[in-house]
Design a protein around this motif. Sequence first.
Motif, PDB file in Angstrom:
ATOM      1  N   TYR A 125       0.820  -1.211   0.000  1.00  9.99           N
ATOM      2  CA  TYR A 125       0.000   0.000   0.000  1.00  9.99           C
ATOM      3  C   TYR A 125       0.858   1.268   0.000  1.00  9.99           C
ATOM      4  O   TYR A 125       0.354   2.367   0.262  1.00  9.99           O
ATOM      5  N   ASN A 126       2.154   1.117  -0.282  1.00 11.94           N
ATOM      6  CA  ASN A 126       3.088   2.250  -0.333  1.00 11.94           C
ATOM      7  C   ASN A 126       3.086   3.076   0.952  1.00 11.94           C
ATOM      8  O   ASN A 126       3.114   4.299   0.925  1.00 11.94           O
ATOM      9  N   LEU A 127       3.035   2.373   2.088  1.00 16.59           N
ATOM     10  CA  LEU A 127       3.071   3.033   3.385  1.00 16.59           C
ATOM     11  C   LEU A 127       4.431   2.780   4.020  1.00 16.59           C
ATOM     12  O   LEU A 127       4.906   1.651   4.060  1.00 16.59           O
ATOM     13  N   GLN A 128       5.036   3.839   4.522  1.00 23.76           N
ATOM     14  CA  GLN A 128       6.345   3.735   5.153  1.00 23.76           C
ATOM     15  C   GLN A 128       6.173   3.773   6.670  1.00 23.76           C
ATOM     16  O   GLN A 128       5.511   4.675   7.208  1.00 23.76           O
ATOM     17  N   LYS A 129       6.750   2.803   7.347  1.00 20.65           N
ATOM     18  CA  LYS A 129       6.709   2.731   8.803  1.00 20.65           C
ATOM     19  C   LYS A 129       7.292   4.007   9.386  1.00 20.65           C
ATOM     20  O   LYS A 129       8.339   4.464   8.964  1.00 20.65           O
ATOM     21  N   ASN A 130       6.583   4.586  10.377  1.00 16.84           N
ATOM     22  CA  ASN A 130       6.987   5.855  10.968  1.00 16.84           C
ATOM     23  C   ASN A 130       6.964   5.773  12.496  1.00 16.84           C
ATOM     24  O   ASN A 130       6.560   6.705  13.166  1.00 16.84           O
ATOM     25  N   GLY A 131       7.351   4.656  13.021  1.00 17.55           N
ATOM     26  CA  GLY A 131       7.337   4.446  14.464  1.00 17.55           C
ATOM     27  C   GLY A 131       7.387   2.969  14.759  1.00 17.55           C
ATOM     28  O   GLY A 131       7.510   2.144  13.849  1.00 17.55           O
ATOM     29  N   PRO A 132       7.279   2.608  16.025  1.00 19.79           N
ATOM     30  CA  PRO A 132       7.431   1.208  16.412  1.00 19.79           C
ATOM     31  C   PRO A 132       6.207   0.353  16.079  1.00 19.79           C
ATOM     32  O   PRO A 132       5.079   0.847  16.022  1.00 19.79           O
ATOM     33  N   LEU A 133       6.457  -0.907  15.887  1.00 21.54           N
ATOM     34  CA  LEU A 133       5.388  -1.894  15.757  1.00 21.54           C
ATOM     35  C   LEU A 133       4.814  -2.115  17.148  1.00 21.54           C
ATOM     36  O   LEU A 133       5.569  -2.284  18.110  1.00 21.54           O
ATOM     37  N   ILE A 134       3.489  -2.071  17.266  1.00 15.82           N
ATOM     38  CA  ILE A 134       2.810  -2.223  18.552  1.00 15.82           C
ATOM     39  C   ILE A 134       1.880  -3.423  18.442  1.00 15.82           C
ATOM     40  O   ILE A 134       1.105  -3.513  17.486  1.00 15.82           O
ATOM     41  N   THR A 135       1.968  -4.346  19.391  1.00 14.06           N
ATOM     42  CA  THR A 135       1.086  -5.511  19.377  1.00 14.06           C
ATOM     43  C   THR A 135       0.401  -5.660  20.732  1.00 14.06           C
ATOM     44  O   THR A 135       0.912  -5.188  21.752  1.00 14.06           O
ATOM     45  N   SER A 136      -0.733  -6.336  20.716  1.00 19.12           N
ATOM     46  CA  SER A 136      -1.439  -6.620  21.958  1.00 19.12           C
ATOM     47  C   SER A 136      -2.283  -7.870  21.783  1.00 19.12           C
ATOM     48  O   SER A 136      -2.897  -8.078  20.738  1.00 19.12           O
ATOM     49  N   THR A 137      -2.299  -8.692  22.812  1.00 22.52           N
ATOM     50  CA  THR A 137      -3.212  -9.830  22.869  1.00 22.52           C
ATOM     51  C   THR A 137      -4.326  -9.425  23.822  1.00 22.52           C
ATOM     52  O   THR A 137      -4.097  -9.245  25.013  1.00 22.52           O
ATOM     53  N   HIS A 138      -5.542  -9.262  23.277  1.00 19.69           N
ATOM     54  CA  HIS A 138      -6.665  -8.799  24.080  1.00 19.69           C
ATOM     55  C   HIS A 138      -7.330  -9.918  24.860  1.00 19.69           C
ATOM     56  O   HIS A 138      -7.864  -9.679  25.940  1.00 19.69           O
ATOM     57  N   SER A 139      -7.306 -11.125  24.311  1.00 14.28           N
ATOM     58  CA  SER A 139      -7.858 -12.272  25.033  1.00 14.28           C
ATOM     59  C   SER A 139      -7.378 -13.567  24.388  1.00 14.28           C
ATOM     60  O   SER A 139      -6.920 -13.567  23.239  1.00 14.28           O
ATOM     61  N   VAL A 140      -7.480 -14.640  25.154  1.00 18.12           N
ATOM     62  CA  VAL A 140      -7.116 -15.977  24.680  1.00 18.12           C
ATOM     63  C   VAL A 140      -8.269 -16.900  25.025  1.00 18.12           C
ATOM     64  O   VAL A 140      -8.812 -16.856  26.133  1.00 18.12           O
ATOM     65  N   MET A 196      -7.003 -19.876  20.540  1.00 17.19           N
ATOM     66  CA  MET A 196      -7.333 -18.737  19.700  1.00 17.19           C
ATOM     67  C   MET A 196      -6.977 -17.452  20.455  1.00 17.19           C
ATOM     68  O   MET A 196      -7.225 -17.344  21.651  1.00 17.19           O
ATOM     69  N   VAL A 197      -6.386 -16.489  19.736  1.00 19.59           N
ATOM     70  CA  VAL A 197      -6.019 -15.222  20.366  1.00 19.59           C
ATOM     71  C   VAL A 197      -6.675 -14.054  19.637  1.00 19.59           C
ATOM     72  O   VAL A 197      -6.719 -14.018  18.412  1.00 19.59           O
ATOM     73  N   ASP A 198      -7.220 -13.140  20.416  1.00 24.34           N
ATOM     74  CA  ASP A 198      -7.720 -11.869  19.886  1.00 24.34           C
ATOM     75  C   ASP A 198      -6.503 -10.960  19.891  1.00 24.34           C
ATOM     76  O   ASP A 198      -6.077 -10.469  20.930  1.00 24.34           O
ATOM     77  N   PHE A 199      -5.913 -10.769  18.720  1.00 24.26           N
ATOM     78  CA  PHE A 199      -4.605 -10.162  18.567  1.00 24.26           C
ATOM     79  C   PHE A 199      -4.708  -8.903  17.728  1.00 24.26           C
ATOM     80  O   PHE A 199      -5.425  -8.872  16.735  1.00 24.26           O
ATOM     81  N   GLU A 200      -3.978  -7.867  18.132  1.00 24.99           N
ATOM     82  CA  GLU A 200      -3.971  -6.615  17.381  1.00 24.99           C
ATOM     83  C   GLU A 200      -2.532  -6.217  17.055  1.00 24.99           C
ATOM     84  O   GLU A 200      -1.636  -6.355  17.879  1.00 24.99           O
ATOM     85  N   ILE A 201      -2.342  -5.713  15.843  1.00 24.28           N
ATOM     86  CA  ILE A 201      -1.063  -5.194  15.378  1.00 24.28           C
ATOM     87  C   ILE A 201      -1.318  -3.766  14.904  1.00 24.28           C
ATOM     88  O   ILE A 201      -2.270  -3.523  14.161  1.00 24.28           O
ATOM     89  N   MET A 202      -0.469  -2.834  15.324  1.00 23.19           N
ATOM     90  CA  MET A 202      -0.588  -1.445  14.875  1.00 23.19           C
ATOM     91  C   MET A 202       0.804  -0.918  14.539  1.00 23.19           C
ATOM     92  O   MET A 202       1.783  -1.333  15.153  1.00 23.19           O
ATOM     93  N   VAL A 203       0.844   0.022  13.606  1.00 25.30           N
ATOM     94  CA  VAL A 203       2.105   0.697  13.314  1.00 25.30           C
ATOM     95  C   VAL A 203       1.804   2.095  12.767  1.00 25.30           C
ATOM     96  O   VAL A 203       0.930   2.256  11.920  1.00 25.30           O
ATOM     97  N   PRO A 204       2.503   3.113  13.292  1.00 27.92           N
ATOM     98  CA  PRO A 204       2.382   4.446  12.706  1.00 27.92           C
ATOM     99  C   PRO A 204       3.034   4.439  11.317  1.00 27.92           C
ATOM    100  O   PRO A 204       4.064   3.790  11.118  1.00 27.92           O
TER     101      PRO A 204
END
Length: 156
Positions: free
Chosen positions: A43-58, A66-74
């Motif tokens: 998508y021609n997006l350049q990372k502009n900060g740290p990769l952030i992850t979270s497991t909301h539930s298992v 099964m994990v409710d998992f989230e990945i975010m990146v600026p």
Amino acid sequence: MELYKINEKQTFQYFNLVSYRNTIPSSCLHHKLNEFILSLNNYNLQKNGPLITSTHSVSRNNGIEMVDFEIMVPVKGEIKKNPPFIYKKEFKLINAICLMYEGKMNGINSAYEFLVKYISQNNLHQITSAYNINLSEGTSENIKIDICIGINPSLL
């Protein structure tokens, strides 16, 4: 036992994030993470900060973890609607306690256990899941992350 340093009352704020959240088999986490990173390039997006992850539930479904998992990146660049990814204007975590972990991925559980014990021993009230803010780049055997949990600022 490892000695960890806890930093309290931390604030983290990032803008213009791409996010992916889904409930998936835990065995697919690494694959989804790699897929997410590759998608940024598509998508021609350049990372502009740290990769952030979270497991909301298992949970378990037919014997499969099964994990409710989230990945975010600026990112730099314009974000358009690209399901299954969503745009988040801002991610802000305030009044967080944080522990910096550096080492092998298979040793991270001791850091989580230390943080949970610290919360309990200090009568703190956790109000968010743990967010892992990746401070290292690449896919080396050793990782460096801040593990951060939002704490209720009220004294109850």
